[in-house]
Design a protein around this motif. Structure first.
Motif, PDB file in Angstrom:
ATOM      1  N   UNK A 293       6.431  -8.930  -3.477  1.00  0.00           N
ATOM      2  CA  UNK A 293       5.236  -8.944  -4.340  1.00  0.00           C
ATOM      3  C   UNK A 293       3.981  -8.678  -3.509  1.00  0.00           C
ATOM      4  N   UNK A 294       3.899  -9.307  -2.345  1.00  0.00           N
ATOM      5  CA  UNK A 294       2.716  -9.116  -1.494  1.00  0.00           C
ATOM      6  C   UNK A 294       2.598  -7.653  -1.058  1.00  0.00           C
ATOM      7  N   UNK A 295       3.731  -7.071  -0.682  1.00  0.00           N
ATOM      8  CA  UNK A 295       3.688  -5.677  -0.199  1.00  0.00           C
ATOM      9  C   UNK A 295       3.399  -4.693  -1.327  1.00  0.00           C
ATOM     10  N   UNK A 296       3.902  -5.009  -2.526  1.00  0.00           N
ATOM     11  CA  UNK A 296       3.597  -4.111  -3.651  1.00  0.00           C
ATOM     12  C   UNK A 296       2.102  -4.185  -3.965  1.00  0.00           C
ATOM     13  N   UNK A 297       1.509  -5.358  -3.797  1.00  0.00           N
ATOM     14  CA  UNK A 297       0.055  -5.482  -4.009  1.00  0.00           C
ATOM     15  C   UNK A 297      -0.687  -4.621  -2.982  1.00  0.00           C
ATOM     16  N   UNK A 298      -0.191  -4.619  -1.765  1.00  0.00           N
ATOM     17  CA  UNK A 298      -0.802  -3.792  -0.712  1.00  0.00           C
ATOM     18  C   UNK A 298      -0.714  -2.299  -1.085  1.00  0.00           C
ATOM     19  N   UNK A 299       0.483  -1.900  -1.550  1.00  0.00           N
ATOM     20  CA  UNK A 299       0.653  -0.478  -1.914  1.00  0.00           C
ATOM     21  C   UNK A 299      -0.269  -0.076  -3.058  1.00  0.00           C
ATOM     22  N   UNK A 300      -0.330  -0.950  -4.079  1.00  0.00           N
ATOM     23  CA  UNK A 300      -1.165  -0.602  -5.235  1.00  0.00           C
ATOM     24  C   UNK A 300      -2.634  -0.519  -4.827  1.00  0.00           C
ATOM     25  N   UNK A 301      -3.052  -1.440  -3.960  1.00  0.00           N
ATOM     26  CA  UNK A 301      -4.449  -1.411  -3.510  1.00  0.00           C
ATOM     27  C   UNK A 301      -4.707  -0.139  -2.712  1.00  0.00           C
ATOM     28  N   UNK A 302      -3.763   0.211  -1.891  1.00  0.00           N
ATOM     29  CA  UNK A 302      -3.983   1.411  -1.083  1.00  0.00           C
ATOM     30  C   UNK A 302      -3.957   2.685  -1.911  1.00  0.00           C
ATOM     31  N   UNK A 303      -3.161   2.671  -2.982  1.00  0.00           N
ATOM     32  CA  UNK A 303      -3.230   3.826  -3.893  1.00  0.00           C
ATOM     33  C   UNK A 303      -4.635   3.939  -4.455  1.00  0.00           C
ATOM     34  N   UNK A 304      -5.170   2.784  -4.860  1.00  0.00           N
ATOM     35  CA  UNK A 304      -6.518   2.791  -5.447  1.00  0.00           C
ATOM     36  C   UNK A 304      -7.547   3.209  -4.406  1.00  0.00           C
ATOM     37  N   UNK A 305      -7.352   2.758  -3.165  1.00  0.00           N
ATOM     38  CA  UNK A 305      -8.269   3.162  -2.085  1.00  0.00           C
ATOM     39  C   UNK A 305      -8.194   4.681  -1.902  1.00  0.00           C
ATOM     40  N   UNK A 306      -6.959   5.191  -1.931  1.00  0.00           N
ATOM     41  CA  UNK A 306      -6.789   6.634  -1.728  1.00  0.00           C
ATOM     42  C   UNK A 306      -7.462   7.422  -2.849  1.00  0.00           C
ATOM     43  N   UNK A 307      -7.366   6.909  -4.073  1.00  0.00           N
ATOM     44  CA  UNK A 307      -7.995   7.608  -5.196  1.00  0.00           C
ATOM     45  C   UNK A 307      -9.519   7.621  -5.035  1.00  0.00           C
ATOM     46  N   UNK A 308     -10.029   6.505  -4.525  1.00  0.00           N
ATOM     47  CA  UNK A 308     -11.495   6.424  -4.359  1.00  0.00           C
ATOM     48  C   UNK A 308     -11.986   7.264  -3.187  1.00  0.00           C
ATOM     49  N   UNK A 309     -11.254   7.213  -2.076  1.00  0.00           N
ATOM     50  CA  UNK A 309     -11.833   7.731  -0.835  1.00  0.00           C
ATOM     51  C   UNK A 309     -11.088   8.914  -0.244  1.00  0.00           C
ATOM     52  N   UNK A 310     -10.084   9.413  -0.914  1.00  0.00           N
ATOM     53  CA  UNK A 310      -9.342  10.516  -0.315  1.00  0.00           C
ATOM     54  C   UNK A 310      -8.057  10.039   0.307  1.00  0.00           C
ATOM     55  N   UNK A 311      -8.152   9.367   1.427  1.00  0.00           N
ATOM     56  CA  UNK A 311      -6.940   8.946   2.126  1.00  0.00           C
ATOM     57  C   UNK A 311      -7.153   7.595   2.776  1.00  0.00           C
ATOM     58  N   UNK A 312      -6.148   6.715   2.739  1.00  0.00           N
ATOM     59  CA  UNK A 312      -6.255   5.500   3.551  1.00  0.00           C
ATOM     60  C   UNK A 312      -6.051   5.887   5.013  1.00  0.00           C
ATOM     61  N   UNK A 313      -6.628   5.119   5.937  1.00  0.00           N
ATOM     62  CA  UNK A 313      -6.592   5.571   7.327  1.00  0.00           C
ATOM     63  C   UNK A 313      -5.238   5.350   7.979  1.00  0.00           C
ATOM     64  N   UNK A 314      -4.366   4.578   7.366  1.00  0.00           N
ATOM     65  CA  UNK A 314      -3.081   4.343   8.030  1.00  0.00           C
ATOM     66  C   UNK A 314      -1.918   4.957   7.257  1.00  0.00           C
ATOM     67  N   UNK A 315      -2.244   6.008   6.456  1.00  0.00           N
ATOM     68  CA  UNK A 315      -1.204   6.622   5.621  1.00  0.00           C
ATOM     69  C   UNK A 315       0.037   6.964   6.447  1.00  0.00           C
ATOM     70  N   UNK A 316       1.153   6.334   6.096  1.00  0.00           N
ATOM     71  CA  UNK A 316       2.390   6.572   6.837  1.00  0.00           C
ATOM     72  C   UNK A 316       3.519   6.662   5.819  1.00  0.00           C
ATOM     73  N   UNK A 317       4.369   7.648   5.953  1.00  0.00           N
ATOM     74  CA  UNK A 317       5.521   7.757   5.069  1.00  0.00           C
ATOM     75  C   UNK A 317       6.680   7.042   5.742  1.00  0.00           C
ATOM     76  N   UNK A 318       6.963   5.825   5.238  1.00  0.00           N
ATOM     77  CA  UNK A 318       7.970   5.024   5.932  1.00  0.00           C
ATOM     78  C   UNK A 318       9.384   5.412   5.583  1.00  0.00           C
ATOM     79  N   UNK A 319       9.546   6.140   4.480  1.00  0.00           N
ATOM     80  CA  UNK A 319      10.914   6.515   4.137  1.00  0.00           C
ATOM     81  C   UNK A 319      11.454   7.488   5.161  1.00  0.00           C
ATOM     82  N   UNK A 320      10.565   8.228   5.786  1.00  0.00           N
ATOM     83  CA  UNK A 320      10.984   9.144   6.836  1.00  0.00           C
ATOM     84  C   UNK A 320      10.301   8.672   8.113  1.00  0.00           C
TER      85      UNK A 320
END
Ligand code: PMM
Length: 410
Positions: free
Chosen positions: A256-283
């Motif tokens: 739950x905590x990590x999903x909150x982090x992801x959702x917040x970062x999506x919102x940050x990305x929508x506002x500002x372009x990109x979060x500064x630590x954008x990392x694709x962890x699946x790869x």
């Protein structure tokens, strides 16, 4: 929109009669498998199965007994398509569990306990977790100069040993080993300094779950399970600092905590372009490869200072810089164009020292930091300016000023 950083959650399954926080509950294979299924339903990506307790004073286990405990569980989970990691320090167990379907070998001694471990992992083709520890007794030897740097140095040596044994870098996961030979303050400093471990270029796993240092956040004497909210919080912080995965007992709260982090970062990305630590962890391969460049003892002559004679006659200045850089392109292409050329940087620093005079070495250090941050790969710069011939009326060794600057988001 940019791909988001998704932190993997590894659920802990201790099939042991004596593990410190849930010992004894899952020693029966059926109960263990049911618990693993529950953790998967709660969002665990990997189940980390352990048959031997790392608790201080726990009885060392014969590998055959360890395998008898965990193999039926590993086999069944793998059959159900659940990704399995196995927490073991024994090479024979590593071979057996990979043959039974495990994908990852999690060795809390990073191959130091069993001299055959790294070769065994290399042979199986499994991924491996190399964790920082100082021997099996986790309570001994907790002295560090700088815990994050000391851990990085140790893990760098273990990565070199693993690669020499035939394990490719892409199969290596690093773990700073929270709670292992570390005092309470060391664990917090290690969390704050996670970037040091990440600068080695492999994905980082963080295991703070229910560890003793979290005990200070809950009432005295609270049982280990009451550290789950603190675990979710530290796991979230680890995710924010770029961890690829976290290892926890209570999967639901951390998910739950990590999903909150992801959702917040999506919102940050929508506002500002990109979060500064954008990392694709699946790869894992697409994670930024962070590196540190240290350039020290750059000497140059300048006319900085408050006194008229300092302005007139000038004096020697010495500059040290430490840069954290995104070396992803440089490492991929093996090309200096993707990093900071340290020869050119040294010349730019020397030219800045020789340039327009200022009164204070603080101001000079700030200008030098601007030079460092003008390089697009630089994420963080620490600049120290020494003034070894400063006009001080008593004998002295050195006088220096350090500034720390972080790049604006790019
Ligand atoms: N901690 C424990 C056991 N194994 N493995 C890794 N990679 N990282 C850890 O932090 C870690 C570990 C401590 O015991 P537990 O299984 O009861 O948490």
């Amino acid at each position: 929109m940019a791909e988001q950083h998704r932190v993997e959650v590894w659920g802990i399954l201790n099939v042991t009669p004596d593990s410190f926080s849930d010992g004894g509950r899952y020693v029966d294979a059926g109960a263990a498998i049911a618990h693993a299924r529950r953790m998967r339903a709660q969002g665990a990506d990997v189940i980390d199965v352990g048959g031997e307790s790392t608790r201080p004073g726990a009885t060392p286990l014969d590998p055959a007994e360890e395998q008898a405990r965990i193999l039926p569980v590993v086999r069944e989970l793998a059959r159900e398509g659940i990704r399995v990691s196995v927490d073991t320090v024994h090479a024979s167990t590593a071979r057996a569990v990979v043959a039974a379907g495990a994908e990852i070998v999690n060795d809390v001694t990073a191959g130091e306990h069993d001299p055959d471990m790294l070769a065994a992992v290399a042979e199986t083709g499994a991924r491996v977790v190399l964790m920082h520890s100082r021997g099996i007794d986790v309570t001994l030897d907790t002295e560090y100069d700088d815990v994050a740097r000391d851990v990085r140095r140790h893990l760098k040596g273990r990565v070199d040993a693993a690669v020499a044994a035939g394990i490719p870098l892409e199969r290596i996961i690093l773990d700073p080993g929270f709670g292992f030979s570390k005092g309470a303050d060391d664990n917090w400093r290690l969390l704050a300094g996670l970037g040091e471990v990440q600068s080695l270029g492999a994905p980082v796993l963080v295991g703070t779950s229910r560890k003793r240092f979290l005990g200070e956040l809950v009432p005295d004497g609270a049982p280990a399970a009451e550290r789950d909210a603190a675990t979710a919080a530290t796991s979230l912080l680890a995710g924010q600092f770029g961890a690829a995965a976290v290892r926890v007992h209570d999967v639901a709260s951390t998910v739950a905590a990590l999903r909150a982090l992801e959702r917040t970062n999506q919102a940050v990305a929508e506002r500002a372009g990109e979060p500064d630590w954008r990392i694709d962890l699946d790869a894992a391969a697409s994670q930024p490869r962070l590196a540190a460049i240290e350039l020290t003892g750059v000497r140059a002559f300048g006319h900085h200072g408050v006194l008229p004679e300092e302005r007139r006659d000038g004096q020697a200045f010495v500059v040290d810089v430490r840069l954290e850089i995104d070396a992803t392109d440089a490492i991929r292409d093996d090309d200096v164009a993707g990093t900071v050329h340290y020869g050119e940087l040294a010349e730019q620093l020397a030219a800045t020292v020789a340039g327009d005079p200022v009164d204070l070495i603080e101001t000079l250090a700030e200008r030098l930091a601007d030079v460092c941050l003008s390089h697009p790969r630089v994420r963080h710069a620490s600049v120290t300016v020494h003034k070894p011939s400063a006009p001080i009326g008593v004998p002295f060794g050195d006088v220096a000023v350090t500034v720390h600057r972080r790049a604006r988001r790019r």
